[in-house]
Motif scaffolding. Structure first.
Motif, PDB file in Angstrom:
ATOM      1  N   GLN B  44       0.822  -1.295  -0.111  1.00 25.73           N
ATOM      2  CA  GLN B  44      -0.116  -0.076   0.250  1.00 25.73           C
ATOM      3  C   GLN B  44       0.942   1.380   0.095  1.00 25.73           C
ATOM      4  OE1 GLN B  44      -2.514   0.801   3.498  1.00 25.73           O
ATOM      5  NE2 GLN B  44      -4.101   1.964   2.276  1.00 25.73           N
ATOM      6  N   TYR B  47       2.615   1.786  -3.358  1.00 27.19           N
ATOM      7  CA  TYR B  47       1.836   2.377  -4.533  1.00 27.19           C
ATOM      8  C   TYR B  47       1.578   4.028  -4.015  1.00 27.19           C
ATOM      9  CZ  TYR B  47       0.426  -1.777  -6.702  1.00 27.19           C
ATOM     10  OH  TYR B  47       0.374  -2.851  -7.574  1.00 27.19           O
ATOM     11  N   ARG B  48       1.629   4.248  -2.773  1.00 29.78           N
ATOM     12  CA  ARG B  48       1.382   5.570  -2.483  1.00 29.78           C
ATOM     13  C   ARG B  48       2.786   6.601  -2.614  1.00 29.78           C
ATOM     14  NH1 ARG B  48      -1.564   5.345   3.666  1.00 29.78           N
ATOM     15  NH2 ARG B  48      -3.492   4.947   2.736  1.00 29.78           N
ATOM     16  N   GLN B  50       4.752   5.896  -5.013  1.00 26.90           N
ATOM     17  CA  GLN B  50       4.942   5.900  -6.513  1.00 26.90           C
ATOM     18  C   GLN B  50       4.143   7.121  -6.778  1.00 26.90           C
ATOM     19  OE1 GLN B  50       1.994   3.345  -8.523  1.00 26.90           O
ATOM     20  NE2 GLN B  50       3.649   2.845 -10.049  1.00 26.90           N
ATOM     21  N   THR B  51       2.767   7.410  -6.215  1.00 31.96           N
ATOM     22  CA  THR B  51       2.119   8.433  -6.735  1.00 31.96           C
ATOM     23  C   THR B  51       2.703   9.995  -6.251  1.00 31.96           C
ATOM     24  OG1 THR B  51       0.118   7.269  -6.259  1.00 31.96           O
ATOM     25  CG2 THR B  51      -0.094   9.577  -6.398  1.00 31.96           C
TER      26      THR B  51
END
Lengths: 121, 175
Positions: B44, B47-48, B50-51
């Motif tokens: 999780q 992905y965060r 990455q953003t």
């Protein structure tokens, strides 16, 4: 460059409501979102007042803040015409980013397309 | 890159990117792989982060570095402790900001987001970068341009951290 595909389907309803299923797959980022967004604006314009949108995100891997901005704008336009916007089958990372920007307070997410259809018809 | 990093020493990787959003998907793939495999962060948070990286790089491309110039991206992974991204532009872009302007802009946008915000732009910095990092620092580079540092610490009880994050504002260190 990020790749995205967008497909559109009319959803048949008993009550005669206008419902469009919009499937977005791939990645939406700065390299492609402006071009892809035009396709959805065209559908909203053609649909007119009373159009409802179901976004099916099962194949959507990434969306950046600008694509969330577009999603918010589509919500505003559809709501102004008396329609609803819902999201179905979004991956957990997509739901996570929609939550952090507060968009899930405006647009409800559903685990299945069937549940999303029930919400708009 | 498969499996855990074999060393517990900090790892520093620098990538020089042409000022073009075309390359952002590759940077995102790299960030996701690095964070998942070498830092100890959960999927999780991978992905965060990455953003966060995508938003900072995009800001540098859109505002800080002119076409034909570069954006320098440095990843600093301290396994089991933290991951940091440093994004540097050249200050040659069409809408460049200095560190003080960025600090002011962030404060303005955080205030703007307190009410229901329906605008097209402006969520990336206050709602994604600031919410999903523990330290966010803007610095003016001596030779011109902006340096943005975003750091996220790994906690032992990540679920507890997630719960706390939902209940209180994220700590920000603005310089």
């Amino acid at each position: 460059m990020a790749q995205a595909t967008i497909t559109f389907e009319d959803v048949q309803t008993n009550g005669g409501k206008k419902v469009k299923l919009i499937k977005i797959a791939g990645q939406l980022d700065e390299s492609n979102v402006d071009e892809e967004a035009k396709k959805i604006y065209a559908v909203i314009e053609q649909g007119g007042a009373g159009l409802n949108l179901i976004f099916e995100f099962s194949g959507l891997e990434y969306m950046n803040s600008k694509s969330i901005g577009y999603l918010t704008d589509w919500y505003s336009k559809i709501s102004a015409g008396g329609g609803k916007v819902v999201i179905a089958q979004a991956k957990s990372n997509i739901v996570d980013i929609l939550q952090v920007v507060g968009l899930t307070q405006l647009i409800t997410t559903y685990p299945t397309v069937e549940e999303a259809k029930l919400a708009v018809v | 890159m498969a499996g855990e990093n074999q060393t517990s020493e900090p790892v520093k990787i620098t990538i020089i990117l042409p000022t073009n959003a075309y390359f952002l998907s590759g940077i995102r793939d790299f960030t996701l792989s690095l964070t998942k495999n070498m830092t100890g962060f959960s999927d999780q948070w991978a992905y965060r982060f990455q953003t966060v990286v995508d938003e900072l790089c995009n800001n540098a491309i859109e505002h800080g570095s002119a076409k034909g110039k570069d954006v320098v991206i440095t990843f600093i992974s301290d396994p089991k402790k933290s991951i940091e991204i440093v994004v540097e532009d050249t200050g040659t872009g069409p809408n460049k900001y200095n560190a003080q302007q960025m600090t002011n802009l962030l404060k303005e946008r955080i205030a703007m987001m307190h009410s229901q915000y329906l605008g097209l732009r402006g969520r990336g910095l206050p709602k994604i970068v600031a919410e999903w990092t523990d330290e966010l620092i803007f610095e003016d580079k001596p030779d011109g341009g902006l340096r943005v540092k975003a750091k996220k610490y790994l906690r032992e009880k990540e679920d507890q951290v997630l719960l706390e994050a939902q209940n209180k504002a994220t700590h920000l260190q603005l310089v």
